[in-house]
Design a protein around this motif. Sequence first.
Motif, short mmCIF file in Angstrom:
data_model
loop_
_atom_site.label_atom_id
_atom_site.label_comp_id
_atom_site.label_asym_id
_atom_site.label_seq_id
_atom_site.Cartn_x
_atom_site.Cartn_y
_atom_site.Cartn_z
N LYS A 75 69.98 19.21 1.95
CA LYS A 75 70.70 19.53 3.19
C LYS A 75 72.07 20.14 2.87
N ILE A 76 72.73 19.57 1.85
CA ILE A 76 74.05 20.11 1.47
C ILE A 76 73.89 21.54 0.95
N GLN A 77 72.87 21.72 0.11
CA GLN A 77 72.62 23.07 -0.43
C GLN A 77 72.37 24.05 0.70
N LEU A 78 71.65 23.58 1.68
CA LEU A 78 71.30 24.42 2.82
C LEU A 78 72.57 24.82 3.58
N HIS A 79 73.43 23.81 3.76
CA HIS A 79 74.71 24.05 4.45
C HIS A 79 75.51 25.10 3.69
N ASN A 80 75.55 24.96 2.37
CA ASN A 80 76.27 25.92 1.55
C ASN A 80 75.65 27.30 1.64
N LEU A 81 74.33 27.31 1.65
CA LEU A 81 73.61 28.57 1.70
C LEU A 81 73.93 29.33 2.99
N ALA A 82 74.12 28.55 4.08
CA ALA A 82 74.38 29.16 5.38
C ALA A 82 75.63 30.05 5.32
N GLN A 83 76.59 29.71 4.44
CA GLN A 83 77.81 30.49 4.32
C GLN A 83 77.50 31.84 3.64
N GLU A 84 76.50 31.82 2.79
CA GLU A 84 76.28 33.00 1.96
C GLU A 84 75.29 33.99 2.57
N VAL A 85 74.29 33.51 3.26
CA VAL A 85 73.30 34.43 3.82
C VAL A 85 73.35 34.41 5.33
N ASP A 86 72.51 35.20 5.94
CA ASP A 86 72.46 35.27 7.41
C ASP A 86 71.78 34.01 7.94
N ALA A 87 72.61 33.13 8.50
CA ALA A 87 72.09 31.84 8.97
C ALA A 87 71.21 31.99 10.20
N HIS A 88 71.23 33.16 10.82
CA HIS A 88 70.43 33.32 12.04
C HIS A 88 69.09 33.98 11.79
N SER A 89 68.83 34.27 10.52
CA SER A 89 67.53 34.91 10.23
C SER A 89 66.39 33.91 10.44
N ASP A 90 65.21 34.46 10.75
CA ASP A 90 64.04 33.61 11.02
C ASP A 90 63.71 32.68 9.86
N SER A 91 63.69 33.23 8.67
CA SER A 91 63.33 32.46 7.49
C SER A 91 64.29 31.29 7.32
N PHE A 92 65.57 31.54 7.52
CA PHE A 92 66.54 30.47 7.33
C PHE A 92 66.36 29.37 8.37
N GLN A 93 66.12 29.80 9.61
CA GLN A 93 65.91 28.82 10.69
C GLN A 93 64.72 27.92 10.35
N GLN A 94 63.64 28.55 9.87
CA GLN A 94 62.43 27.77 9.58
C GLN A 94 62.66 26.83 8.41
N LEU A 95 63.43 27.31 7.44
CA LEU A 95 63.75 26.47 6.30
C LEU A 95 64.53 25.24 6.75
N GLU A 96 65.47 25.48 7.65
CA GLU A 96 66.32 24.39 8.15
C GLU A 96 65.46 23.36 8.91
N GLN A 97 64.56 23.91 9.74
CA GLN A 97 63.68 23.01 10.51
C GLN A 97 62.78 22.19 9.60
N GLY A 98 62.29 22.86 8.57
CA GLY A 98 61.40 22.17 7.61
C GLY A 98 62.11 21.02 6.93
N VAL A 99 63.33 21.27 6.48
CA VAL A 99 64.09 20.21 5.80
C VAL A 99 64.40 19.08 6.78
N GLU A 100 64.70 19.48 8.01
CA GLU A 100 64.99 18.48 9.06
C GLU A 100 63.78 17.57 9.27
N ARG A 101 62.60 18.19 9.37
CA ARG A 101 61.37 17.44 9.62
C ARG A 101 61.07 16.49 8.45
N MET A 102 61.31 17.00 7.23
CA MET A 102 61.06 16.18 6.05
C MET A 102 61.96 14.96 6.06
N GLY A 103 63.23 15.19 6.44
CA GLY A 103 64.18 14.07 6.52
C GLY A 103 63.72 13.03 7.53
N HIS A 104 63.23 13.53 8.67
CA HIS A 104 62.77 12.63 9.73
C HIS A 104 61.60 11.78 9.24
#
Lengths: 265, 436, 107
Positions: free
Chosen positions: B234-263
């Motif tokens: 999650k931290i890596q993801l947060h850091n990554l959001a600063q570097e790449v386009d956080a609104h891209s589809d792939s990034f959104q899906q990645l974020e959701q996937g990690v979220e679901r795994m955490g849940h």
Amino acid sequence: MFLVAVILILQEILEAALLLSVLLAVNQQMGPHLAGTRKLTLHWYAAAIVTGIFGAALFAWAMPTVSEWFDYAGQEVINALMHLVVIGGLYTHCLLLQTNARQTPGPHIGAGVALIVVITLSITREGAEIFLYINGIMGTPTAVTPALLGAGLAGGIGISAGILLYYSLVGFSRVVTLRIGLVLLALFAGNMAAQTILLLTQADWMPYTPQLWDTTGLLTEYSVTGQLLYALIGYEATPSLAQAVSYVAAMLLLASTPLFRQSWR
Amino acid sequence: MRSIRQFLLLGALAVLTLFSFIAALRGYQSSMQEAETLFDTQLLDLSQLVANLDVGRVNNDFRLGNNLAFQVWEQQSLLGASHQAPAIDMTPRVQGFDFANFDGYRWRTYARFDEDQNRWIMVAERTDLRFVLAENVVLETVLPILLGIPVTGLLIWLIVSKGLKPLIQLSADLQQKPAHDLTPLQPRETPRELVPVVNAVNGMIQRLGAALEREKRLSADAAHELRTPIAALKIQLHNLAQEVDAHSDSFQQLEQGVERMGHLVEQLMALYRTSPERFDEACVELDLHALAQEVVARWYPLFDAKQQTLELLGDRCLLRGDPFALETLLANLLSNASKYTPEQGRVQVSVLRNADARVEMVVQDNGPGIAAADANHIFERFYRSEHGSHSVPGCGLGLTIVQHVAELHHAEVSVGPSDFGSGAAFRVVFPLQDPR
Amino acid sequence: MKRFRSLLFPMLIATSARAAAPELTLVIRDHLFFPSTLEVPAGQKVRILIDNQDPTPEEFESYPLNREKVIPGNTKTVVFIGPLEPGEYPFFGEFYPKTAQGKVVVK
């Protein structure tokens, strides 16, 4: 009167009891092993037995009239007809049991109806004589007790033999039970056919055919073993040619059903 | 074989009946034969007696009794006869026994030639009467055998029942054993034949318990171990959001996937955190209504976001329980209700005492409800309905947790239609507890 | 095939067959057969008319003749026997075998 009642009732009840237990055993082994089929429940048998007893009473009641039909050949003709229907019923039952196993789930109505016809007519045929005898005995008070004792003894032996045959049959593996059971049913059909010929000869509706052999010296028909074999496979000490031919023909008819052939594959 | 009892009873009775009845029949036949011989001897004696009679003085009124008859012939003239005897020879003039019909009856006859007097003596006895006489005596011995069978049947039935009792007891014990009860079987009496069965079952229960424990620990450990990498992810993801386009589809899906795994990991933890061993320590007296109020308040924003109404009914309900576990239970039911209820839908929580004075918590919604085909499976782990929309996110553990917690509290969970016309109602009924 | 037709037209055949066979009468009275000895020619089919004059039913039965037939009380019936080899063929009434005994003597 005791021994008379024993022999008379044993002759009639043994055949019905053995047939019933073979049919039960064969049906018992049909159901649960084949996909989607269910056995005919005991209700079918109970219904058949009850209608058979009513049929027997009715037949006994009508006997004086029936006897006079066809110039005193009525009894033989009606009995022969019933025999033929029983053979047809056995054939249909075995045929439909097989079709049932392959297609529709649940007990096959046709097989059940054929079963009811076979059992009902067997009991009607055999039972009428018992009804006539008991009815006649009632007129002789001193004979009632011995006759009823004899009936109890014969009933006990007949039913016990049926139960033991049933349990020995279902004690085998499914295939062996089916084999033995179906062979017994085929022998039973042969017995019915031979009796039909005998009846028609007795009424002179069929010509005389020469006697094939005489095994009276070996085993008499009226001995206990003879009676048992008669009930089970239609043992006849002095069969005629026509009887033997019809016996084999009826056996082959039953052996031609797919179920029979499959059980020996 | 459909029933052991039926088989033993019918089999034993049939064998017994068959052999005793056939023996009785044999006995009857030989006794009757004996009686015949006896009667024949009597008839022989009678002929002797008649031969010595002064037949000239015997007239037709001479009576021997209805069952006996005689004739004395000298050449063709009848010297004397009893009243039923016919006018002709009642039996052929052959020395010995025979049968004959006259006077409307069948007779056993005996003829003898008396050489001294040159006479034929013929005596006869009615077969029907002597037969009845003999049969009545013989039947006395057959009767007890016949009457004995029902009594024997009853006794066999009792013996078989007694013999089968340990087996029936054992099967009843097994049947009544709750699914989660993994204590070994301890039957009151174990006959030698059942010892291997009991031992085998107990061994199996033991292995099952160990396997379940291992599985639990593995899942709990795995979940625990997964927490750290997921947090790191999650931290890596947060850091990554600063570097790449956080609104891209792939990034959104990645974020959701990690979220679901955490849940999923959190849920797994919740499922195994509450184990029966630790349950007693965590148990306190609590007010379920107050607890529900807290959970509802915490989850309100989720419902607000979907413009759903969420209401809480009921009153103070005291019971002993693990507050953390019960919170998880209600949270899971609420999350479920929100997920499956459309926007602007209605969800109601009630905590009440029911007619049996048992505490009952119901969560109902006006969503699509639960298909009958699913009702039996929804509490299984990782079961997801095939009837519902797959768009709803989830891992399939929520209701398993609900059931697990309910079982810890000895409560019953059931699902049925809601009071709102459509939708499902989850009902958790707690057992009555002694007020302390 | 002829036999099959005879099954369809029983009356015709029965009538024609009966004409050829000699007929004997057997009376049942008081559970006895009268006469108790039936004399029958050898090698010929014989029609036996059994007249049960008792009010009770009787069953004519013979193992060597292979015949079995119930005769209700106060009725008549017919049994065909033969053709037979010379010899003695006992028969009996199965309901009252102690008294109802008889034999067919074939000469």
